[in-house]
Design a protein around this motif. Structure first.
Motif, PDB file in Angstrom:
ATOM      1  N   ARG A  94      18.713 -35.894 -99.813  1.00 42.44           N
ATOM      2  CA  ARG A  94      19.273 -35.595-101.133  1.00 42.44           C
ATOM      3  C   ARG A  94      20.550 -34.773-101.052  1.00 42.44           C
ATOM      4  O   ARG A  94      21.447 -34.937-101.854  1.00 42.44           O
ATOM      5  N   ARG A  95      20.610 -33.868-100.091  1.00 39.13           N
ATOM      6  CA  ARG A  95      21.669 -32.873-100.105  1.00 39.13           C
ATOM      7  C   ARG A  95      22.809 -33.117 -99.125  1.00 39.13           C
ATOM      8  O   ARG A  95      23.945 -32.751 -99.395  1.00 39.13           O
ATOM      9  N   TYR A  96      22.512 -33.715 -97.961  1.00 40.94           N
ATOM     10  CA  TYR A  96      23.520 -33.802 -96.913  1.00 40.94           C
ATOM     11  C   TYR A  96      23.835 -35.243 -96.551  1.00 40.94           C
ATOM     12  O   TYR A  96      22.952 -36.083 -96.474  1.00 40.94           O
ATOM     13  N   SER A  97      25.094 -35.483 -96.260  1.00 38.02           N
ATOM     14  CA  SER A  97      25.561 -36.783 -95.797  1.00 38.02           C
ATOM     15  C   SER A  97      25.047 -37.026 -94.386  1.00 38.02           C
ATOM     16  O   SER A  97      24.786 -36.092 -93.628  1.00 38.02           O
ATOM     17  N   GLU A  98      24.933 -38.303 -94.010  1.00 44.94           N
ATOM     18  CA  GLU A  98      24.490 -38.632 -92.657  1.00 44.94           C
ATOM     19  C   GLU A  98      25.527 -38.247 -91.616  1.00 44.94           C
ATOM     20  O   GLU A  98      25.232 -38.217 -90.428  1.00 44.94           O
ATOM     21  N   GLY A  99      26.733 -37.940 -92.040  1.00 45.62           N
ATOM     22  CA  GLY A  99      27.771 -37.516 -91.122  1.00 45.62           C
ATOM     23  C   GLY A  99      27.738 -36.025 -90.827  1.00 45.62           C
ATOM     24  O   GLY A  99      28.522 -35.530 -90.031  1.00 45.62           O
ATOM     25  N   ARG A 100      26.834 -35.283 -91.461  1.00 37.90           N
ATOM     26  CA  ARG A 100      26.735 -33.842 -91.276  1.00 37.90           C
ATOM     27  C   ARG A 100      25.618 -33.496 -90.298  1.00 37.90           C
ATOM     28  O   ARG A 100      24.550 -34.111 -90.306  1.00 37.90           O
ATOM     29  N   ALA A 101      25.849 -32.508 -89.491  1.00 40.79           N
ATOM     30  CA  ALA A 101      24.829 -32.072 -88.528  1.00 40.79           C
ATOM     31  C   ALA A 101      23.598 -31.532 -89.252  1.00 40.79           C
ATOM     32  O   ALA A 101      22.470 -31.695 -88.777  1.00 40.79           O
ATOM     33  N   ALA A 102      23.784 -30.908 -90.417  1.00 42.88           N
ATOM     34  CA  ALA A 102      22.650 -30.349 -91.160  1.00 42.88           C
ATOM     35  C   ALA A 102      21.635 -31.432 -91.511  1.00 42.88           C
ATOM     36  O   ALA A 102      20.426 -31.191 -91.491  1.00 42.88           O
ATOM     37  N   HIS A 103      22.100 -32.623 -91.831  1.00 43.82           N
ATOM     38  CA  HIS A 103      21.208 -33.742 -92.151  1.00 43.82           C
ATOM     39  C   HIS A 103      20.275 -34.023 -90.979  1.00 43.82           C
ATOM     40  O   HIS A 103      19.060 -34.086 -91.125  1.00 43.82           O
ATOM     41  N   TRP A 104      20.849 -34.169 -89.800  1.00 40.11           N
ATOM     42  CA  TRP A 104      20.057 -34.528 -88.619  1.00 40.11           C
ATOM     43  C   TRP A 104      19.208 -33.372 -88.133  1.00 40.11           C
ATOM     44  O   TRP A 104      18.076 -33.572 -87.657  1.00 40.11           O
ATOM     45  N   LEU A 105      19.701 -32.144 -88.255  1.00 40.38           N
ATOM     46  CA  LEU A 105      18.894 -30.988 -87.860  1.00 40.38           C
ATOM     47  C   LEU A 105      17.681 -30.829 -88.766  1.00 40.38           C
ATOM     48  O   LEU A 105      16.588 -30.487 -88.304  1.00 40.38           O
ATOM     49  N   LEU A 106      17.849 -31.093 -90.051  1.00 43.75           N
ATOM     50  CA  LEU A 106      16.700 -31.047 -90.964  1.00 43.75           C
ATOM     51  C   LEU A 106      15.692 -32.144 -90.629  1.00 43.75           C
ATOM     52  O   LEU A 106      14.478 -31.915 -90.691  1.00 43.75           O
ATOM     53  N   LEU A 107      16.176 -33.327 -90.263  1.00 44.73           N
ATOM     54  CA  LEU A 107      15.251 -34.392 -89.877  1.00 44.73           C
ATOM     55  C   LEU A 107      14.495 -34.035 -88.604  1.00 44.73           C
ATOM     56  O   LEU A 107      13.295 -34.324 -88.483  1.00 44.73           O
ATOM     57  N   LEU A 108      15.173 -33.403 -87.649  1.00 48.89           N
ATOM     58  CA  LEU A 108      14.491 -32.944 -86.436  1.00 48.89           C
ATOM     59  C   LEU A 108      13.441 -31.884 -86.763  1.00 48.89           C
ATOM     60  O   LEU A 108      12.323 -31.916 -86.242  1.00 48.89           O
ATOM     61  N   ALA A 109      13.807 -30.949 -87.644  1.00 49.55           N
ATOM     62  CA  ALA A 109      12.844 -29.923 -88.047  1.00 49.55           C
ATOM     63  C   ALA A 109      11.646 -30.560 -88.755  1.00 49.55           C
ATOM     64  O   ALA A 109      10.501 -30.150 -88.543  1.00 49.55           O
ATOM     65  N   ALA A 110      11.904 -31.566 -89.584  1.00 55.20           N
ATOM     66  CA  ALA A 110      10.812 -32.248 -90.283  1.00 55.20           C
ATOM     67  C   ALA A 110       9.874 -32.930 -89.295  1.00 55.20           C
ATOM     68  O   ALA A 110       8.653 -32.942 -89.494  1.00 55.20           O
ATOM     69  N   ASP A 111      10.416 -33.482 -88.221  1.00 58.33           N
ATOM     70  CA  ASP A 111       9.561 -34.082 -87.192  1.00 58.33           C
ATOM     71  C   ASP A 111       8.657 -33.041 -86.555  1.00 58.33           C
ATOM     72  O   ASP A 111       7.475 -33.283 -86.314  1.00 58.33           O
ATOM     73  N   ARG A 112       9.211 -31.858 -86.262  1.00 59.44           N
ATOM     74  CA  ARG A 112       8.401 -30.803 -85.649  1.00 59.44           C
ATOM     75  C   ARG A 112       7.325 -30.317 -86.610  1.00 59.44           C
ATOM     76  O   ARG A 112       6.191 -30.066 -86.218  1.00 59.44           O
ATOM     77  N   VAL A 113       7.678 -30.171 -87.882  1.00 57.44           N
ATOM     78  CA  VAL A 113       6.695 -29.757 -88.885  1.00 57.44           C
ATOM     79  C   VAL A 113       5.607 -30.822 -89.028  1.00 57.44           C
ATOM     80  O   VAL A 113       4.428 -30.501 -89.174  1.00 57.44           O
ATOM     81  N   ASP A 114       5.994 -32.086 -88.944  1.00 58.84           N
ATOM     82  CA  ASP A 114       5.016 -33.176 -89.036  1.00 58.84           C
ATOM     83  C   ASP A 114       4.013 -33.109 -87.887  1.00 58.84           C
ATOM     84  O   ASP A 114       2.826 -33.390 -88.069  1.00 58.84           O
ATOM     85  N   VAL A 115       4.467 -32.737 -86.699  1.00 62.09           N
ATOM     86  CA  VAL A 115       3.560 -32.586 -85.562  1.00 62.09           C
ATOM     87  C   VAL A 115       2.534 -31.491 -85.856  1.00 62.09           C
ATOM     88  O   VAL A 115       1.333 -31.668 -85.618  1.00 62.09           O
ATOM     89  N   LEU A 116       2.997 -30.359 -86.393  1.00 55.65           N
ATOM     90  CA  LEU A 116       2.078 -29.273 -86.732  1.00 55.65           C
ATOM     91  C   LEU A 116       1.109 -29.693 -87.834  1.00 55.65           C
ATOM     92  O   LEU A 116      -0.079 -29.377 -87.781  1.00 55.65           O
ATOM     93  N   GLU A 117       1.620 -30.404 -88.841  1.00 52.88           N
ATOM     94  CA  GLU A 117       0.739 -30.880 -89.918  1.00 52.88           C
ATOM     95  C   GLU A 117      -0.313 -31.836 -89.381  1.00 52.88           C
ATOM     96  O   GLU A 117      -1.482 -31.767 -89.777  1.00 52.88           O
ATOM     97  N   SER A 118       0.086 -32.707 -88.471  1.00 55.25           N
ATOM     98  CA  SER A 118      -0.866 -33.659 -87.896  1.00 55.25           C
ATOM     99  C   SER A 118      -1.926 -32.941 -87.082  1.00 55.25           C
ATOM    100  O   SER A 118      -3.105 -33.303 -87.115  1.00 55.25           O
TER     101      SER A 118
END
Length: 191
Positions: A94-118
């Protein structure tokens, strides 16, 4: 002739190249190119009867990059958005373009959080995951685990010390959270 930085003088002609290099220029004639019909826009020849396919209904939250005005007509997802990791992924889209590092860093963080949730979800089930047997740690002493890694010039030897932390930390965190929850529950029930 070997390739050099100098331009050959004069450049070889098409006939000369065709004689020297088997198959050179095979696609110069459009009649010999198999992709030519696809390069022409002719809806009558393909049988297409629509400009754009009918839009698939969106039944739940779906990530869509801010670069795109709408979702494609047909879409799917292997991992639907759920929990805190889904909220983080939604924020990234919603907030960041795919050309921004923040977009990809948030996706990486979401993957790590998903591991903990699982891991937490697994502990809450009647048959939780078994990290001892499912990570393959028992095969290390049985299948020459250490000797297959050391002295062979492998690039991943730097990970040997941190891998147990990466694999074990979610389980330790889930176990600690379960212990704290049971302790709090005992205090609440006991008082």
């Amino acid at each position: 002739m070997p390739y050099t930085a100098d331009k050959p003088v004069p450049p070889p002609s098409s006939d000369d190249l065709r004689r020297r290099i088997p198959g050179w220029g095979a696609d110069l004639d459009p009649a010999d190119r198999p992709a030519v019909p696809r390069e022409r826009f002719d809806p009558g020849a393909t049988g297409a009867h629509w400009e754009l396919p009918e839009q698939q209904p969106q039944t739940g939250p779906r990530e869509r990059s801010i670069e795109h005005g709408r979702l494609p007509p047909v879409f799917g997802t292997s991992v639907p958005l759920k929990g805190l990791s889904g909220a983080i992924r939604g924020l990234a889209y919603r907030r960041y373009s795919e050309g921004r590092a923040a977009h990809w860093l948030l996706l990486l963080a979401a993957d790590r959080v998903d591991v903990l949730e699982s891991a937490a979800r697994s502990v809450a089930t009647p048959r939780p995951d078994n990290p001892i047997t499912q990570t393959g740690i028992l095969s290390e002493p049985r299948r020459h685990g250490w000797s297959s890694r050391v002295g062979r010039g492998r690039a991943d030897t730097g990970h040997h010390l941190i891998d147990p932390v990466i694999v074990g930390l979610p389980w330790a965190a889930a176990g600690g959270a379960a212990y704290a929850a049971i302790r709090m529950l005992r205090r609440v029930v006991g008082s």
